[in-house]
Design an enzyme around this catalytic site. Structure first.
Site, PDB file in Angstrom:
ATOM      1  N   GLU A 158       0.807  -1.227   0.000  1.00  0.00           N
ATOM      2  CA  GLU A 158       0.000   0.000   0.000  1.00  0.00           C
ATOM      3  C   GLU A 158       0.842   1.280   0.000  1.00  0.00           C
ATOM      4  OE1 GLU A 158      -2.735  -0.362   3.254  1.00  0.00           O
ATOM      5  OE2 GLU A 158      -3.596  -2.230   2.511  1.00  0.00           O
ATOM      6  N   ASN A 199       2.033  -5.197  -3.138  1.00  0.00           N
ATOM      7  CA  ASN A 199       0.646  -5.521  -2.809  1.00  0.00           C
ATOM      8  C   ASN A 199      -0.142  -4.248  -2.525  1.00  0.00           C
ATOM      9  OD1 ASN A 199      -1.312  -7.689  -2.129  1.00  0.00           O
ATOM     10  ND2 ASN A 199      -1.221  -6.827  -0.066  1.00  0.00           N
ATOM     11  N   HIS A 235     -10.432  -6.424  -1.574  1.00  0.00           N
ATOM     12  CA  HIS A 235     -11.461  -6.243  -0.547  1.00  0.00           C
ATOM     13  C   HIS A 235     -12.674  -5.632  -1.251  1.00  0.00           C
ATOM     14  CE1 HIS A 235      -8.854  -7.378   2.710  1.00  0.00           C
ATOM     15  NE2 HIS A 235      -7.936  -6.503   2.318  1.00  0.00           N
ATOM     16  N   GLU A 265      -6.138 -10.859  -0.943  1.00  0.00           N
ATOM     17  CA  GLU A 265      -6.840 -10.601   0.317  1.00  0.00           C
ATOM     18  C   GLU A 265      -8.351 -10.484   0.113  1.00  0.00           C
ATOM     19  OE1 GLU A 265      -5.252  -7.346   2.599  1.00  0.00           O
ATOM     20  OE2 GLU A 265      -3.203  -7.649   1.872  1.00  0.00           O
ATOM     21  N   ASP A 267     -12.224 -10.504   0.246  1.00  0.00           N
ATOM     22  CA  ASP A 267     -13.443 -10.744   1.014  1.00  0.00           C
ATOM     23  C   ASP A 267     -14.527  -9.885   0.383  1.00  0.00           C
ATOM     24  OD1 ASP A 267     -12.654  -8.199   2.014  1.00  0.00           O
ATOM     25  OD2 ASP A 267     -11.821  -9.085   3.814  1.00  0.00           O
TER      26      ASP A 267
END
Length: 352
Positions: A158, A199, A235, A265, A267
């Site tokens: 990030e 990432n 996400h 990651e 979800d």
């Protein structure tokens, strides 16, 4: 009355054992790990240390369903390097030993990030030279400790804002933008065989942020900096639409420059929707399946990781303050429609 109570007790015991039997049978027939491994594909989940240490079913599902894991929090700077001269490898060691015992790969997360920093970093002013030495020591100590055990690292996490500019974090402000390049070089020196990833979130489509990240990665590759891949956190929410065509285009441009991509990651939040619970789970399953389909149809995408396993241990309710059910298993470890949609997507690749 006594006979009725005895009968009900026996019935409860029978139902319990029946549910366990059916549950275990489901795993044998519908294991994500089994169908993914048949495709030489990595299906993974992040691991939270509290349920890992206390919940036997959590560990069982982890090894039955996944061939890859990411340690969710316990390798972040403040956790693994809490004091200047102190490293704490205890919990990561336990999880990584579990992974290796069960023939699972491990992604290291994360070496350089603006968040989860210890007070001894946040609360002091360092010179450029001193902070550079601190970051190098941190990266190389951690990577060397797990040399040969962790197959891929999120080296930098990030580093970009949504407008495509570099995030104003302590590393940028003190070391300068070269901290990104240096981090990859130091990690490679510590373990030349590990795959090294950048990432980030909100970088899956084609936008100003994803363009900036792509240009950064292309520049690093052209100059021989050891970077192997880009992680796309994903996400997501059923209330935010995805442009799957643009995601595929984005993955494809990385293939052209010899860079791997992974969904790292994922979800899918179902809060903030007025649909029925059943409908929201169907929409969630569709988003998981379509995202996985993009990965499976992209030859440079070989891993798909969800950010957690079971809904009750997800980070999202604590972050948003709202109840949610973003993962593949409900609070009782019952597979949700999203699990079935991912299984079917993986199986469809096997049948081709």
């Amino acid at each position: 009355m006594k006979k009725k109570r005895i009968f009900l007790f026996i019935l409860m015991i029978v139902m319990l054992f029946l549910s366990i039997f059916l549950y275990e049978s489901f795993y044998k027939k519908h294991s994500l790990r089994k169908v993914a491994s048949a495709n030489d594909f990595l299906i993974g989940a992040s691991v939270s240390s509290i349920p890992f240490l206390k919940d036997e079913k959590y560990r069982q599902v982890l090894k039955d369903e996944f061939n890859l894991l990411t340690i969710e929090n316990d390798m972040k700077f403040a956790k693994i390097h809490p004091q200047r001269d102190t490293y704490n490898f205890v919990i990561p060691d336990l999880i990584i030993d579990f992974a290796l015992e069960n023939d699972m790969k491990v992604r290291g997360h994360t070496l350089v990030w603006h968040a989860t920093l210890p007070d001894w970093i946040k609360d002091r002013k360092y010179s450029k030279e001193k902070l550079t030495l601190i970051l190098k020591d941190h990266i190389q100590t951690v990577v060397r400790h797990y040399k040969g055990k962790i197959y891929a690292w999120d080296v930098v996490n990030e580093a970009y804002n949504d407008d495509g500019t570099l995030r104003e974090n302590i590393w940028l402000q003190t070391i300068g933008p070269q901290y990104i390049e240096l981090a990859f070089k130091w990690a490679h020196e510590a373990d030349p065989n590990a795959l090294l990833f950048y990432n980030d979130y909100s970088n899956e489509g084609i936008n100003v942020k994803s363009n900036a990240i792509f240009e950064m990665v292309r520049d690093l590759k052209e100059r021989g900096v050891p970077i192997d891949g880009v992680g796309f956190q994903m996400h997501s929410s059923i209330t935010y639409s995805k442009d799957y065509k643009k995601i595929k285009e984005n993955f494809a441009r990385y293939k052209e420059i010899g860079v791997e991509v992974q969904v790292t990651e994922m979800d899918v939040k179902i809060q903030h929707s007025n649909e029925s619970y059943k409908k929201r789970l169907e929409q969630q399953a569709d988003m998981y399946a379509k995202t996985l389909n993009v990965c499976l149809s992209s030859s440079n995408c070989n891993a798909f990781i969800t950010w957690g396993i079971i809904d009750k241990y997800s980070w999202i309710p604590g972050f948003t303050g709202n109840k949610d059910a973003p993962l593949l298993f409900d609070n009782e470890y019952k597979p949700k429609p999203s699990h079935e949609s991912i299984y079917n997507e993986l199986r469809s690749k096997t049948s081709k």
